[in-house]
Scaffold this active site. Structure first.
Site, mmCIF file in Angstrom:
data_model
loop_
_atom_site.group_PDB
_atom_site.id
_atom_site.type_symbol
_atom_site.label_atom_id
_atom_site.label_comp_id
_atom_site.label_asym_id
_atom_site.label_seq_id
_atom_site.Cartn_x
_atom_site.Cartn_y
_atom_site.Cartn_z
ATOM 1 N N ASP A 94 9.394 -5.460 79.253
ATOM 2 C CA ASP A 94 10.136 -4.827 77.922
ATOM 3 C C ASP A 94 10.865 -5.811 77.330
ATOM 4 O O ASP A 94 11.855 -6.482 78.296
ATOM 5 C CB ASP A 94 10.800 -3.720 78.045
ATOM 6 C CG ASP A 94 9.726 -2.190 78.131
ATOM 7 O OD1 ASP A 94 8.712 -2.551 77.815
ATOM 8 O OD2 ASP A 94 10.149 -1.446 78.876
ATOM 9 N N ASP A 273 11.150 -6.599 67.287
ATOM 10 C CA ASP A 273 10.518 -5.489 67.864
ATOM 11 C C ASP A 273 11.756 -4.408 68.686
ATOM 12 O O ASP A 273 12.702 -5.003 68.911
ATOM 13 C CB ASP A 273 9.545 -5.704 69.103
ATOM 14 C CG ASP A 273 10.241 -5.810 70.183
ATOM 15 O OD1 ASP A 273 9.993 -4.982 71.235
ATOM 16 O OD2 ASP A 273 10.723 -7.121 70.471
ATOM 17 N N CYS A 311 11.080 8.039 49.321
ATOM 18 C CA CYS A 311 10.398 7.106 50.476
ATOM 19 C C CYS A 311 8.936 7.595 50.202
ATOM 20 O O CYS A 311 8.393 9.013 50.081
ATOM 21 C CB CYS A 311 10.753 7.823 51.730
ATOM 22 S SG CYS A 311 9.724 7.512 53.058
ATOM 23 N N CYS A 313 6.761 7.772 52.690
ATOM 24 C CA CYS A 313 5.909 8.568 53.914
ATOM 25 C C CYS A 313 5.369 9.931 53.423
ATOM 26 O O CYS A 313 5.763 10.635 52.719
ATOM 27 C CB CYS A 313 6.928 8.289 55.023
ATOM 28 S SG CYS A 313 8.091 9.888 55.063
ATOM 29 N N CYS A 316 8.144 12.760 53.504
ATOM 30 C CA CYS A 316 8.876 12.884 52.353
ATOM 31 C C CYS A 316 8.013 12.929 51.093
ATOM 32 O O CYS A 316 8.540 13.791 50.111
ATOM 33 C CB CYS A 316 9.619 11.514 52.051
ATOM 34 S SG CYS A 316 11.026 11.224 53.324
ATOM 35 N N HIS A 342 8.431 8.841 59.188
ATOM 36 C CA HIS A 342 9.278 8.427 58.305
ATOM 37 C C HIS A 342 10.245 6.921 58.687
ATOM 38 O O HIS A 342 10.241 6.393 57.899
ATOM 39 C CB HIS A 342 10.405 9.693 58.118
ATOM 40 C CG HIS A 342 11.701 9.062 57.322
ATOM 41 N ND1 HIS A 342 11.650 8.910 55.863
ATOM 42 C CD2 HIS A 342 12.741 8.571 57.714
ATOM 43 C CE1 HIS A 342 12.679 8.537 55.430
ATOM 44 N NE2 HIS A 342 13.659 8.187 56.416
#
Length: 417
Positions: A94, A273, A311, A313, A316, A342
């Site tokens: 990670d 990331d 938005c 998405c 939304c 979202h």
């Protein structure tokens, strides 16, 4: 990999690039969601792709443990295993090595490699640089990362220099293994710059890794986002981005807060990331251009508004209300799914709008507008103001706002907030 810089900001070091990999084109700068164990928690691969995301991360260490290389070989790699048709990057650990930090009680570092004891069975496994590359070859990722020796960003003393120098030696071993494989035409090896918070060590690492430029496809800046002061964080990012080759992608590992992303973009970073947007969704926090919303708070219990009217998405656009999300978030899995979708779209919009602004020659104005909407009249983080000033953008120009010291991100802590 085909990599092309197609636009640059006339003020900052921000740029727009086109990166073509075996599974398609990814436009940069971009944010990459983390699918540690071949899945973004709560979403199918099809749902993730429908959000417009073209590059995600898997974790080599975890996939090697479960399901294991034998299974991945049988199905033809991690793309087929998880049903993902777009680009894939694999981290050996990670955030450029923090598997070694977060699982330090299970890990012993030697010159040969990292000796892990499985957290599941206790069985020891030696992960050498060569083996880490071979595993990533089996996984089939479009971008593969070197095995690096990383310590916590708060570590000082000789261990930091030792880890940096070993990371350079391990890079050479990774390069040799990768070149022997015959996969350089379809899998692209990135080096990871280490050196902790020591500018001198970072310069030494940069010099060594840039000398290997013709044998790597890109560079990552590792060993940060581990609790260091943000005023140090941005200076290390700037130092590295300024020196890394312009014809290679630059990746800041473990960066996820919106303000951090925009600072990194302004300093010349192309990729980032973090688990932040998906993890925080599971705790009921929705990310918006006016700051995060803690949907668990009572203030949202009777609101019929969606998270963000503008938005696109599905959460939304279907007008799922804040009241509904308050009712189910952290209780029903549907709540986590809705906020996760979202939040990933929000991250994509932050970077997509940055790309548009750079291309259209208005990136400094985009930064000023974003911070004005996101932080309002509360004041701006001092470290962000300092970082942007270093590349010619003064967020406080024409404004009388306080500077907020420290490294805390904006958060909605209470119903009074």
């Amino acid at each position: 990999m085909q990599f092309e810089v197609i636009a640059t900001c006339n003020t900052t070091r921000a740029r727009v690039c086109r990166m073509e990999l075996a599974h398609g084109v990814t436009m940069l700068p971009t944010f990459m969601p983390v699918a540690t164990q071949a899945a973004i928690k709560g979403l199918t691969a099809e749902q993730v792709e429908s959000l417009g995301i073209t590059l995600i991360l898997n974790n080599t260490y975890h996939l090697n443990l479960r399901p294991g290389i034998k299974t991945l070989d049988e199905v033809g790699g991690a793309h087929n295993f998880q049903g993902w048709n777009r680009n894939l990057l694999t981290l050996v650990q990670d955030s450029g090595g923090f598997q070694l930090v977060s699982l330090s009680k299970f890990t012993k570092i030697t010159e040969d490699g990292a000796l892990f004891a499985s957290p599941f069975t206790g069985e020891p496994t030696m992960l050498t640089p060569e083996e880490s590359i071979s595993i990533q070859h089996c996984i089939g990722a479009d971008i593969i990362m070197q095995l690096d020796d990383v310590v916590s960003s708060l570590t000082v003393g000789p261990r930091v220099a030792e880890a940096m120098e070993r990371s350079v030696r391990w890079l050479d071993r990774c390069i040799e293994q990768h070149e022997r494989s015959g996969r350089c035409d379809r899998q692209n090896l990135f080096a990871i710059v280490q050196g902790g918070l020591d500018a001198g060590l970072r310069d030494r690492c940069l010099q060594a890794m840039i000398a290997r430029k013709d044998r790597v496809a890109g560079y990552a800046i590792g060993g940060l986002s581990g609790g260091e002061e943000k005023d140090i964080f941005w200076r290390i990012i700037k130092q590295c981005a300024e020196q890394l080759p312009a014809d290679r992608p630059r990746y800041a590992m473990g960066v996820g807060f919106a303000e951090d992303l925009l600072v990194c973009v302004a300093l010349g970073v192309d990729m980032a990331d973090c688990v932040f947007p998906t993890r925080t969704a599971r705790f009921g926090v929705a990310l918006t251009f006016k700051g995060p919303l803690n949907l668990r708070l009572r203030k949202h219990a009777e609101s019929i508004e969606p998270i963000d009217e503008d938005c696109p998405c599905s959460t939304c656009s279907s007008r799922m209300s804040r009241a509904m999300l308050h009712h189910i978030v952290t209780i029903e899995t549907a709540g986590a799914h809705a906020v996760t979708q979202h939040n990933l779209v929000f991250q994509a919009q932050v970077m997509g709008r940055a790309r548009d602004a750079i291309t259209e020659g208005r990136f400094p104005d985009y930064l000023r507008t974003f911070f004005e909407n996101y932080f309002g009249n509360q004041g701006y983080p001092e470290w962000c103001v300092n970082a942007f000033r270093s590349v010619g953008v003064d967020l406080l120009e024409g404004k009388d706002l306080p500077l907020i010291p420290g490294s805390d991100a904006k958060w909605e802590y209470s119903d009074a907030a």
